[in-house]
Design a protein around this motif. Sequence first.
Motif, PDB file in Angstrom:
ATOM      1  N   ILE A 114     -12.687  -1.744 -12.857  1.00  0.00           N
ATOM      2  CA  ILE A 114     -12.938  -0.665 -11.906  1.00  0.00           C
ATOM      3  C   ILE A 114     -11.638   0.110 -11.655  1.00  0.00           C
ATOM      4  CG2 ILE A 114     -13.627  -0.165  -9.521  1.00  0.00           C
ATOM      5  CD1 ILE A 114     -15.909  -1.100 -11.310  1.00  0.00           C
ATOM      6  N   PRO A 115     -11.713   1.439 -11.642  1.00  0.00           N
ATOM      7  CA  PRO A 115     -10.516   2.225 -11.297  1.00  0.00           C
ATOM      8  C   PRO A 115     -10.001   1.859  -9.913  1.00  0.00           C
ATOM      9  CG  PRO A 115     -12.241   3.635 -12.222  1.00  0.00           C
ATOM     10  CD  PRO A 115     -12.861   2.297 -11.986  1.00  0.00           C
ATOM     11  N   ALA A 116      -8.686   1.670  -9.786  1.00  0.00           N
ATOM     12  CA  ALA A 116      -8.107   1.187  -8.524  1.00  0.00           C
ATOM     13  C   ALA A 116      -7.087   2.146  -7.925  1.00  0.00           C
ATOM     14  CB  ALA A 116      -7.456  -0.183  -8.751  1.00  0.00           C
ATOM     15  N   ARG A 117      -6.969   3.324  -8.478  1.00  0.00           N
ATOM     16  CA  ARG A 117      -5.957   4.278  -8.021  1.00  0.00           C
ATOM     17  C   ARG A 117      -6.053   4.557  -6.515  1.00  0.00           C
ATOM     18  NH1 ARG A 117      -1.632   6.592 -10.428  1.00  0.00           N
ATOM     19  NH2 ARG A 117      -2.785   7.455 -12.195  1.00  0.00           N
ATOM     20  N   LYS A 118      -7.278   4.589  -5.978  1.00  0.00           N
ATOM     21  CA  LYS A 118      -7.468   4.963  -4.570  1.00  0.00           C
ATOM     22  C   LYS A 118      -7.731   3.762  -3.665  1.00  0.00           C
ATOM     23  CE  LYS A 118      -9.190   9.568  -5.768  1.00  0.00           C
ATOM     24  NZ  LYS A 118     -10.312  10.524  -5.657  1.00  0.00           N
ATOM     25  N   PHE A 119      -7.545   2.555  -4.184  1.00  0.00           N
ATOM     26  CA  PHE A 119      -7.783   1.366  -3.371  1.00  0.00           C
ATOM     27  C   PHE A 119      -6.745   1.239  -2.259  1.00  0.00           C
ATOM     28  CE2 PHE A 119     -10.191  -1.594  -6.526  1.00  0.00           C
ATOM     29  CZ  PHE A 119     -11.225  -0.689  -6.557  1.00  0.00           C
ATOM     30  N   ASP A 120      -7.202   0.749  -1.112  1.00  0.00           N
ATOM     31  CA  ASP A 120      -6.246   0.325  -0.103  1.00  0.00           C
ATOM     32  C   ASP A 120      -5.936  -1.158  -0.344  1.00  0.00           C
ATOM     33  OD1 ASP A 120      -8.417  -1.131   0.942  1.00  0.00           O
ATOM     34  OD2 ASP A 120      -8.796   0.313   2.532  1.00  0.00           O
ATOM     35  N   ASP A 136       5.524  -0.675 -10.492  1.00  0.00           N
ATOM     36  CA  ASP A 136       4.307  -0.406 -11.260  1.00  0.00           C
ATOM     37  C   ASP A 136       3.131  -0.214 -10.310  1.00  0.00           C
ATOM     38  OD1 ASP A 136       5.794  -0.669 -13.532  1.00  0.00           O
ATOM     39  OD2 ASP A 136       4.933  -2.579 -14.171  1.00  0.00           O
ATOM     40  N   VAL A 137       2.234   0.698 -10.668  1.00  0.00           N
ATOM     41  CA  VAL A 137       1.104   1.060  -9.819  1.00  0.00           C
ATOM     42  C   VAL A 137      -0.171   0.421 -10.369  1.00  0.00           C
ATOM     43  CG1 VAL A 137      -0.281   2.962  -8.900  1.00  0.00           C
ATOM     44  CG2 VAL A 137       2.194   3.246  -9.209  1.00  0.00           C
ATOM     45  N   LEU A 138      -0.942  -0.242  -9.512  1.00  0.00           N
ATOM     46  CA  LEU A 138      -2.219  -0.836  -9.909  1.00  0.00           C
ATOM     47  C   LEU A 138      -3.244   0.278 -10.087  1.00  0.00           C
ATOM     48  CD1 LEU A 138      -3.873  -3.473 -10.338  1.00  0.00           C
ATOM     49  CD2 LEU A 138      -4.487  -3.329  -7.914  1.00  0.00           C
ATOM     50  N   VAL A 139      -3.768   0.434 -11.316  1.00  0.00           N
ATOM     51  CA  VAL A 139      -4.729   1.518 -11.580  1.00  0.00           C
ATOM     52  C   VAL A 139      -6.099   1.009 -12.019  1.00  0.00           C
ATOM     53  CG1 VAL A 139      -3.043   3.330 -12.054  1.00  0.00           C
ATOM     54  CG2 VAL A 139      -3.761   1.798 -13.919  1.00  0.00           C
ATOM     55  N   GLY A 140      -6.206  -0.280 -12.357  1.00  0.00           N
ATOM     56  CA  GLY A 140      -7.499  -0.840 -12.737  1.00  0.00           C
ATOM     57  C   GLY A 140      -7.523  -2.328 -12.474  1.00  0.00           C
ATOM     58  N   ILE A 141      -8.716  -2.846 -12.140  1.00  0.00           N
ATOM     59  CA  ILE A 141      -8.834  -4.270 -11.823  1.00  0.00           C
ATOM     60  C   ILE A 141     -10.270  -4.726 -12.058  1.00  0.00           C
ATOM     61  CG2 ILE A 141      -9.301  -3.799  -9.376  1.00  0.00           C
ATOM     62  CD1 ILE A 141      -7.702  -6.325  -8.706  1.00  0.00           C
ATOM     63  N   THR A 142     -10.427  -5.957 -12.518  1.00  0.00           N
ATOM     64  CA  THR A 142     -11.786  -6.488 -12.658  1.00  0.00           C
ATOM     65  C   THR A 142     -12.304  -6.944 -11.297  1.00  0.00           C
ATOM     66  OG1 THR A 142     -10.852  -8.647 -13.301  1.00  0.00           O
ATOM     67  CG2 THR A 142     -11.655  -7.190 -15.067  1.00  0.00           C
ATOM     68  N   ALA A 143     -13.599  -6.741 -11.099  1.00  0.00           N
ATOM     69  CA  ALA A 143     -14.263  -7.161  -9.867  1.00  0.00           C
ATOM     70  C   ALA A 143     -15.677  -7.606 -10.210  1.00  0.00           C
ATOM     71  CB  ALA A 143     -14.294  -6.022  -8.855  1.00  0.00           C
ATOM     72  N   VAL A 144     -16.221  -8.461  -9.361  1.00  0.00           N
ATOM     73  CA  VAL A 144     -17.572  -8.995  -9.558  1.00  0.00           C
ATOM     74  C   VAL A 144     -18.520  -8.380  -8.544  1.00  0.00           C
ATOM     75  CG1 VAL A 144     -19.013 -11.077  -9.459  1.00  0.00           C
ATOM     76  CG2 VAL A 144     -16.762 -11.160 -10.556  1.00  0.00           C
ATOM     77  N   GLU A 165       0.846  -1.187   0.000  1.00  0.00           N
ATOM     78  CA  GLU A 165       0.000   0.000   0.000  1.00  0.00           C
ATOM     79  C   GLU A 165       0.889   1.247   0.000  1.00  0.00           C
ATOM     80  OE1 GLU A 165      -3.814   1.651   2.596  1.00  0.00           O
ATOM     81  OE2 GLU A 165      -3.211  -0.446   2.709  1.00  0.00           O
ATOM     82  N   ILE A 166       0.639   2.150  -0.958  1.00  0.00           N
ATOM     83  CA  ILE A 166       1.450   3.366  -1.056  1.00  0.00           C
ATOM     84  C   ILE A 166       1.274   4.193   0.210  1.00  0.00           C
ATOM     85  CG2 ILE A 166       1.805   5.490  -2.366  1.00  0.00           C
ATOM     86  CD1 ILE A 166       0.752   3.911  -4.840  1.00  0.00           C
ATOM     87  N   GLU A 167       0.040   4.524   0.524  1.00  0.00           N
ATOM     88  CA  GLU A 167      -0.376   5.085   1.805  1.00  0.00           C
ATOM     89  C   GLU A 167      -1.890   4.964   1.825  1.00  0.00           C
ATOM     90  OE1 GLU A 167      -0.479   9.601   2.013  1.00  0.00           O
ATOM     91  OE2 GLU A 167       1.112   9.322   0.556  1.00  0.00           O
ATOM     92  N   ALA A 168      -2.506   5.169   2.971  1.00  0.00           N
ATOM     93  CA  ALA A 168      -3.938   4.926   3.117  1.00  0.00           C
ATOM     94  C   ALA A 168      -4.742   5.648   2.033  1.00  0.00           C
ATOM     95  CB  ALA A 168      -4.409   5.362   4.498  1.00  0.00           C
ATOM     96  N   GLY A 169      -5.505   4.860   1.276  1.00  0.00           N
ATOM     97  CA  GLY A 169      -6.367   5.430   0.255  1.00  0.00           C
ATOM     98  C   GLY A 169      -5.656   5.971  -0.968  1.00  0.00           C
ATOM     99  N   LYS A 170      -4.375   5.605  -1.125  1.00  0.00           N
ATOM    100  CA  LYS A 170      -3.587   6.125  -2.247  1.00  0.00           C
ATOM    101  C   LYS A 170      -3.153   5.020  -3.207  1.00  0.00           C
ATOM    102  CE  LYS A 170      -3.443  10.477  -0.909  1.00  0.00           C
ATOM    103  NZ  LYS A 170      -4.057  11.565  -1.695  1.00  0.00           N
ATOM    104  N   GLY A 171      -3.745   3.842  -3.078  1.00  0.00           N
ATOM    105  CA  GLY A 171      -3.460   2.774  -4.028  1.00  0.00           C
ATOM    106  C   GLY A 171      -2.371   1.827  -3.571  1.00  0.00           C
TER     107      GLY A 171
END
Length: 202
Positions: A142-148, A122-130, A94-100
């Motif tokens: 789904i955009p993942a830039r702000k994922f924890d 490399d930074v995770l910016v998108g991911i498939t989800a169900v 985790e980069i930092e809380a809520g920062k991907g």
Amino acid sequence: TLLPQDVASFTVGNGQGISHSQRFDTSLNSLTVPGMWGSGLNFGKGDFRFYRSFDSFMKPFSEEDRQAFPEIFNLPKGVYEVSMTTPLGIVFEEIEAGKGVVVQDIVEGGLAELQGKIQVGDVLVGITAVKIVGAKWERRLIPARKFDFDTAVGAIGSNQPKWGCDDVVLMFERPGEADPKQTDKFFEFFEPPFDNPWKQQQ
């Protein structure tokens, strides 16, 4: 190593500050294919209900759209897509809380190393989800830039065979090659509307 949990359904955060148009609007026009985000009786139906790859997801759009909006029909510079099975062979941090999350390490002999595309940093910016609503379900990018970290794990874990998933699709951004502002603008197209089931806890 990031291992998926047994997560059946995934909900996107409230996405405050993101445009929620159900069609990708520019100052002049909008795309000609409506209904990208179904809700109510339309949830789980249509051409967009299951994300397999960027190219296949964009097929329903016309050549007119492609010429008018090239910025959303081509991945931004420094952004790439990979289809993977679990275990991924990636150590995320985790980069930092809520920062991907970022790729901290590649597991020796793991899938990511064998594929040879993903790099440390490399930074995770998108991911498939169900997402499941009643008896219906969808798989979306789904955009993942702000994922924890836990949200990223949950998204990966939701790509289960019982929902027709034989892979998980991830998009990464390579620092030094990509422009984060261009990447984020691109991903507005994939952000669920605020009133869509993807934004609602079940």
